[in-house]
Design a protein around this motif. Structure first.
Motif, PDB file in Angstrom:
ATOM      1  N   GLN A 201       0.820  -1.204   0.000  1.00  0.00           N
ATOM      2  CA  GLN A 201       0.000   0.000   0.000  1.00  0.00           C
ATOM      3  C   GLN A 201       0.855   1.255   0.000  1.00  0.00           C
ATOM      4  N   GLN A 202       2.085   1.143   0.500  1.00  0.00           N
ATOM      5  CA  GLN A 202       3.004   2.267   0.402  1.00  0.00           C
ATOM      6  C   GLN A 202       4.369   1.740   0.026  1.00  0.00           C
ATOM      7  N   GLY A 203       5.143   2.571  -0.671  1.00  0.00           N
ATOM      8  CA  GLY A 203       6.455   2.123  -1.107  1.00  0.00           C
ATOM      9  C   GLY A 203       7.204   3.230  -1.808  1.00  0.00           C
ATOM     10  N   LEU A 204       8.434   2.928  -2.198  1.00  0.00           N
ATOM     11  CA  LEU A 204       9.283   3.890  -2.877  1.00  0.00           C
ATOM     12  C   LEU A 204       9.093   3.761  -4.378  1.00  0.00           C
ATOM     13  N   THR A 205       8.560   4.792  -4.992  1.00  0.00           N
ATOM     14  CA  THR A 205       8.305   4.951  -6.432  1.00  0.00           C
ATOM     15  C   THR A 205       7.187   4.055  -6.967  1.00  0.00           C
ATOM     16  N   LEU A 260       5.108   6.708  -2.261  1.00  0.00           N
ATOM     17  CA  LEU A 260       3.702   6.639  -2.638  1.00  0.00           C
ATOM     18  C   LEU A 260       2.913   5.868  -1.590  1.00  0.00           C
ATOM     19  N   ALA A 261       1.620   6.170  -1.487  1.00  0.00           N
ATOM     20  CA  ALA A 261       0.756   5.428  -0.559  1.00  0.00           C
ATOM     21  C   ALA A 261      -0.683   5.499  -1.038  1.00  0.00           C
ATOM     22  N   PHE A 262      -1.352   4.340  -1.075  1.00  0.00           N
ATOM     23  CA  PHE A 262      -2.772   4.266  -1.397  1.00  0.00           C
ATOM     24  C   PHE A 262      -3.599   4.440  -0.131  1.00  0.00           C
ATOM     25  N   SER A 263      -4.756   5.082  -0.265  1.00  0.00           N
ATOM     26  CA  SER A 263      -5.699   5.188   0.846  1.00  0.00           C
ATOM     27  C   SER A 263      -6.334   3.826   1.104  1.00  0.00           C
ATOM     28  N   PRO A 264      -6.865   3.594   2.309  1.00  0.00           N
ATOM     29  CA  PRO A 264      -7.465   2.286   2.618  1.00  0.00           C
ATOM     30  C   PRO A 264      -8.573   1.869   1.657  1.00  0.00           C
ATOM     31  N   ASP A 265      -9.342   2.839   1.131  1.00  0.00           N
ATOM     32  CA  ASP A 265     -10.400   2.482   0.188  1.00  0.00           C
ATOM     33  C   ASP A 265      -9.880   2.312  -1.236  1.00  0.00           C
ATOM     34  N   GLY A 266      -8.579   2.573  -1.438  1.00  0.00           N
ATOM     35  CA  GLY A 266      -7.958   2.375  -2.740  1.00  0.00           C
ATOM     36  C   GLY A 266      -8.250   3.447  -3.768  1.00  0.00           C
ATOM     37  N   LYS A 267      -8.974   4.508  -3.386  1.00  0.00           N
ATOM     38  CA  LYS A 267      -9.375   5.521  -4.366  1.00  0.00           C
ATOM     39  C   LYS A 267      -8.332   6.609  -4.556  1.00  0.00           C
ATOM     40  N   THR A 285       6.634  18.897  -1.544  1.00  0.00           N
ATOM     41  CA  THR A 285       5.195  18.861  -1.271  1.00  0.00           C
ATOM     42  C   THR A 285       4.715  17.436  -0.989  1.00  0.00           C
ATOM     43  N   LEU A 286       3.536  17.381  -0.410  1.00  0.00           N
ATOM     44  CA  LEU A 286       2.707  16.174  -0.395  1.00  0.00           C
ATOM     45  C   LEU A 286       1.586  16.414  -1.387  1.00  0.00           C
ATOM     46  N   GLU A 287       1.430  15.517  -2.355  1.00  0.00           N
ATOM     47  CA  GLU A 287       0.370  15.621  -3.356  1.00  0.00           C
ATOM     48  C   GLU A 287      -0.598  14.458  -3.190  1.00  0.00           C
ATOM     49  N   VAL A 288      -1.883  14.736  -3.411  1.00  0.00           N
ATOM     50  CA  VAL A 288      -2.907  13.693  -3.333  1.00  0.00           C
ATOM     51  C   VAL A 288      -3.782  13.771  -4.574  1.00  0.00           C
ATOM     52  N   TRP A 289      -4.017  12.607  -5.194  1.00  0.00           N
ATOM     53  CA  TRP A 289      -4.928  12.500  -6.336  1.00  0.00           C
ATOM     54  C   TRP A 289      -6.015  11.477  -6.028  1.00  0.00           C
ATOM     55  N   ASP A 290      -7.168  11.667  -6.637  1.00  0.00           N
ATOM     56  CA  ASP A 290      -8.224  10.654  -6.659  1.00  0.00           C
ATOM     57  C   ASP A 290      -8.189  10.034  -8.052  1.00  0.00           C
ATOM     58  N   HIS A 291      -7.646   8.824  -8.155  1.00  0.00           N
ATOM     59  CA  HIS A 291      -7.472   8.237  -9.485  1.00  0.00           C
ATOM     60  C   HIS A 291      -8.801   7.718 -10.043  1.00  0.00           C
ATOM     61  N   THR A 292      -9.808   7.486  -9.198  1.00  0.00           N
ATOM     62  CA  THR A 292     -11.108   7.034  -9.709  1.00  0.00           C
ATOM     63  C   THR A 292     -11.835   8.155 -10.435  1.00  0.00           C
ATOM     64  N   ASP A 308       7.974   8.958   4.116  1.00  0.00           N
ATOM     65  CA  ASP A 308       7.272   7.824   4.712  1.00  0.00           C
ATOM     66  C   ASP A 308       5.794   8.106   5.014  1.00  0.00           C
ATOM     67  N   PRO A 309       5.028   8.575   4.026  1.00  0.00           N
ATOM     68  CA  PRO A 309       3.606   8.816   4.296  1.00  0.00           C
ATOM     69  C   PRO A 309       2.819   7.516   4.366  1.00  0.00           C
ATOM     70  N   PHE A 310       1.801   7.466   5.221  1.00  0.00           N
ATOM     71  CA  PHE A 310       0.824   6.386   5.187  1.00  0.00           C
ATOM     72  C   PHE A 310      -0.515   6.953   5.624  1.00  0.00           C
ATOM     73  N   TRP A 311      -1.573   6.319   5.161  1.00  0.00           N
ATOM     74  CA  TRP A 311      -2.917   6.797   5.443  1.00  0.00           C
ATOM     75  C   TRP A 311      -3.366   6.284   6.810  1.00  0.00           C
ATOM     76  N   TYR A 312      -3.691   7.210   7.696  1.00  0.00           N
ATOM     77  CA  TYR A 312      -4.247   6.817   8.991  1.00  0.00           C
ATOM     78  C   TYR A 312      -5.662   6.278   8.802  1.00  0.00           C
ATOM     79  N   ASP A 313      -6.421   6.949   7.953  1.00  0.00           N
ATOM     80  CA  ASP A 313      -7.744   6.514   7.526  1.00  0.00           C
ATOM     81  C   ASP A 313      -7.993   7.152   6.167  1.00  0.00           C
ATOM     82  N   ASP A 314      -9.214   7.043   5.649  1.00  0.00           N
ATOM     83  CA  ASP A 314      -9.488   7.594   4.321  1.00  0.00           C
ATOM     84  C   ASP A 314      -9.475   9.118   4.293  1.00  0.00           C
TER      85      ASP A 314
END
Length: 342
Positions: A201-205, A260-267, A285-292, A308-314
């Protein structure tokens, strides 16, 4: 009277000059001290220290791995439980059986919160890295499970999943991953593809969505351009162009090592871009996109760059950054979605 007016004008000019200077330094960005005062809770400072990773506990609090404070002769790693909303430390546990002279690099917590895997680096000597698993009282469950895996997480069954650093072609193969049921033994078990979601869910590149169906990869960045972005596509369709998500930062940067890190709902996908600061410009910066929906959601500029970002929740992200002024690493919780702060 004229002297008084002149003094007021000079004072006003000095004040305006100071405000312009601190604006150019990024002092009013959301996670900086002045920005946090004005931001209405959009960015919350959680802790500062020798932070070597954080993870969410089942009770909603955060568990943070802290290295030894300056002047602490014990050189012991501590597991510190803190509220996810900010506030005083709830509890602190010293890894009492752990080798001295180590620094935490990352942690993972089991679903019941009773096992903590800790990646460590040795401060001195020929040996470089070690992975061990501890109980919440600081005692060994599994001592020295090897070096430094590229990816580490517990699955819903409480098994520790490990995967080495890998290039894109290798990462998609579950054959390189291993699962450890530490209640039974330290003998690795094979892992099926549909069990790898928590690991990437999170990783480098690069990163996978929690359900393992969507893949995000950071694009190669051209030094002369300000454009950064990600490529997102369905797993198994790597030969197709996929979806491009982008943002504009500043030219003259090497945005090559992107977390990179995906949100728990994957969106949604979070990415951190880091470049040396330049006065009056947004470099990191920290950037966030909604790929859906194919849209950009959020930009959070920061001094010194997140990691090292990770989603605490959605709706929120945990990230850290090194504080060159105070020393040590700051840990933040950032609200998502929100309006862009650019």
């Amino acid at each position: 009277m004229r002297k008084a007016i002149t003094g007021i004008v000079l004072l006003g000019l000095l004040l305006v000059g100071a405000l312009v200077y601190f604006w150019g330094e990024g002092a009013f960005w959301p996670c900086e001290p002045a920005g946090r005062l004005l931001g209405g809770g959009s960015c919350t400072h959680l802790i500062t220290g020798d932070v070597g990773g954080a993870a969410r506990l089942p009770n909603g609090n955060l568990l943070v791995a802290l290295g030894a404070d300056e002047g602490d002769s014990s050189n012991a790693i501590r597991l510190v439980e803190i509220p996810a909303t900010g506030g005083p430390v709830i509890s602190e546990t010293v890894l009492r059986d752990n080798p001295v002279e180590t620094h935490p690099l990352g942690i993972a917590v089991s679903p019941d919160g009773e096992q903590v895997a800790v990646q460590q680096s040795f401060r001195e000597g020929r040996r470089r890295h070690q992975l061990s698993v501890f109980d919440r009282q600081g005692g060994f469950i599994a001592e020295d499970m090897g070096g430094l895996p590229g990816y580490m997480a517990f699955d819903a069954r409480g098994r520790l999943l490990l995967h080495p650093d890998a290039i894109l072609g290798e990462l998609a193969s579950p054959a390189l991953a291993a699962a450890y049921d530490l209640s039974v033994s330290q003998v690795p078990q094979p892992v099926n593809w549909n069990e790898l979601g928590p690991l990437f869910q999170q990783g480098l590149t690069l990163a996978y969505s929690p359900d393992g169906t969507t893949f995000a990869q950071a694009l190669d960045h051209a030094y002369a351009t300000p454009f950064v972005g990600l490529r997102v596509y369905a797993v198994g369709l790597e030969d197709r162009p996929g979806q491009l998500l982008g943002a504009s930062l500043r030219s003259g940067c090497h945005y090559n090592f992107i977390d990179l890190a995906f949100s728990p709902d994957g969106k949604r996908i979070a990415a951190v871009f880091d470049c040396p600061d330049r006065w009056g410009q947004v470099s990191s910066t920290l950037e966030v996109w909604d790929h859906t929906e194919g849209k950009h959601v959020l930009t959070v500029p920061v001094v010194n760059g997140f990691s090292d970002p990770f989603w605490y929740d959605d709706g929120s992200i945990i990230a850290m950054r090194y504080n060159y002024v105070r020393g040590g690493t700051d840990l933040f919780r950032i609200k998502v979605p929100a309006t862009s702060w650019r």
